[in-house]
Scaffold this active site. Structure first.
Site, PDB file in Angstrom:
ATOM      1  N   ASP A   1      47.628  35.149  34.734  1.00  0.00           N
ATOM      2  CA  ASP A   1      46.376  34.386  34.615  1.00  0.00           C
ATOM      3  C   ASP A   1      45.331  35.132  33.786  1.00  0.00           C
ATOM      4  O   ASP A   1      44.185  35.337  34.221  1.00  0.00           O
ATOM      5  CB  ASP A   1      45.801  34.063  36.003  1.00  0.00           C
TER       6      ASP A   1
ATOM      7  N   GLU B   1      46.896  22.656  36.476  1.00  0.00           N
ATOM      8  CA  GLU B   1      46.023  23.750  36.891  1.00  0.00           C
ATOM      9  C   GLU B   1      45.595  24.559  35.675  1.00  0.00           C
ATOM     10  O   GLU B   1      45.951  24.254  34.536  1.00  0.00           O
ATOM     11  CB  GLU B   1      46.732  24.647  37.908  1.00  0.00           C
TER      12      GLU B   1
ATOM     13  N   ARG C   1      54.873  38.489  35.013  1.00  0.00           N
ATOM     14  CA  ARG C   1      54.118  37.775  33.987  1.00  0.00           C
ATOM     15  C   ARG C   1      53.195  38.747  33.263  1.00  0.00           C
ATOM     16  O   ARG C   1      52.387  39.428  33.892  1.00  0.00           O
ATOM     17  CB  ARG C   1      53.330  36.628  34.623  1.00  0.00           C
TER      18      ARG C   1
END
Length: 356
Positions: free
Chosen positions: A54, A228, A323
């Site tokens: 993120d 999202e 990630r």
């Protein structure tokens, strides 16, 4: 200045030179010039960090502030160049176990400078109220990595204080809006994108309007169905809302896009046009699985637009710390819409953002 080595003299001329110098002090040899400096590297490779779900970037006064999900606290990295992120200073600016605040699972922090102060919007479970909400921190310091961060509380629409994550700010027509991912009703699993007007950086007013819900096949892979990570990109006379669709547990997590005029009322669903196909998808041969939850920033000299996003290097790695944050340049189509291209393969040499 470039230095060229002296060419060898012909032997006869060399002998004459030596005879002229016989009986006298030898001529000092010219000083050896320093070796040329190695050229400054003009390229970089992804990922910028080994871990960084993120990712988010905010620019102010020539400085980049980077944030990502850590889970237990909020961290800011500060750098003058995005490609130097790996060597930047990392500062923990907030932990929730203070002043009676008890929260867990802190996700997707975003930093903004509004009305002369810094604000961080982040998602966390306050151990009540059926799960995650968006929360707000405030800092009056000139540098967000210093000073004191004050907890301003949960930010929620007064008519629908429901599960919510991934809050971001849109400024348009002299007004501010919060856009986030939330549930239609308590207990509903599907994640939709909502917008509400802001009366100040920590308060929502007026109605909650749904802007997007998972409806196309590419948005409904994995459980639950997900829209999202909404993010705003502006270019010319258009405002783009780029979001992540499908569940992060799948390799098919990808980016979708809504488009509106830069002067349209963003609270009107009719102002937005939704693309039926994703605008940024996995590159399996390039070790980019589940690319998404992005942000945007300008190059150092302000001439280029760049996207930052996370992706997994291997298939099946899902929503964890595999990630990593990656960046690449955005190009623009003739109709003024962005072309994000394909996630660039790990290890590929890319030209640094202009001005670095």
């Amino acid at each position: 200045m470039t230095w060229y080595p002296t060419r060898l003299l012909p032997l006869a001329l060399l002998a004459l030179t030596l005879s002229c110098n016989s009986g006298s002090s030898p001529t000092p040899a010219p000083p050896t010039p320093p070796p040329p400096a190695p050229p400054t590297s003009t390229t970089f490779t992804n990922p910028l960090l080994s871990v960084g779900p993120d990712p988010w970037v905010y620019q102010k006064d020539g400085t980049y502030y980077y944030m990502s999900t850590t889970g237990g606290n909020i961290v800011i990295r500060k750098t003058a160049k995005m490609t130097d992120l790996g060597t930047s200073v990392s500062t923990v600016v907030w932990t929730p176990q203070q002043a009676g605040i008890n929260q867990r699972d802190l996700w997707a922090p975003e930093l903004f400078f509004l009305d002369g102060k810094w604000y961080i919007y982040y998602s966390a479970d306050p151990l009540c109220c059926a799960g995650h909400r968006v929360h707000v921190l405030e800092n009056t310091s000139a540098d967000p990595t210093t000073g004191t961060w004050t907890y301003k509380g949960r930010i929620a629409n007064p008519t629908a204080d429901l599960w919510a994550i991934d809050g971001t700010v849109l400024e348009q027509n002299g007004k501010r809006y919060l856009i986030w991912s939330g549930h239609q009703t308590e207990g509903a699993g599907t994640q939709r994108l909502y917008i509400s007007e802001m009366s100040n950086p920590w308060t929502l007013v007026g109605p909650r309007v749904e802007l997007s819900r998972p409806e196309y096949n590419w948005e409904t892979i994995g459980e639950p169905d997900v829209n999202e990570g909404p993010e705003i990109l502006k270019h010319g006379n258009k405002t783009f809302l780029v979001y992540s669709g499908s569940h992060c547990s799948t390799d098919d997590y990808a980016l979708g896009m809504l488009t509106a005029s830069s002067t349209a009322d963003p609270m009107q669903l009719s102002s937005w046009t939704k693309s039926s196909t994703p605008v940024f998808t996995k590159n399996t041969s390039g070790q980019a699985f589940g690319p998404g939850h992005n942000g945007f920033f300008k190059s150092k000299d302000g001439t280029e637009d760049w996207i930052i996003y996370h992706a997994n290097p291997l298939t099946g790695q899902g929503c964890g710390d595999n990630r990593s944050p990656r960046i690449q340049k955005i190009t623009w189509k003739a109709d003024g819409t962005p072309d994000f291209g394909t996630p660039v393969a790990l290890g590929t040499a890319l030209t640094k953002p202009a001005g670095e």
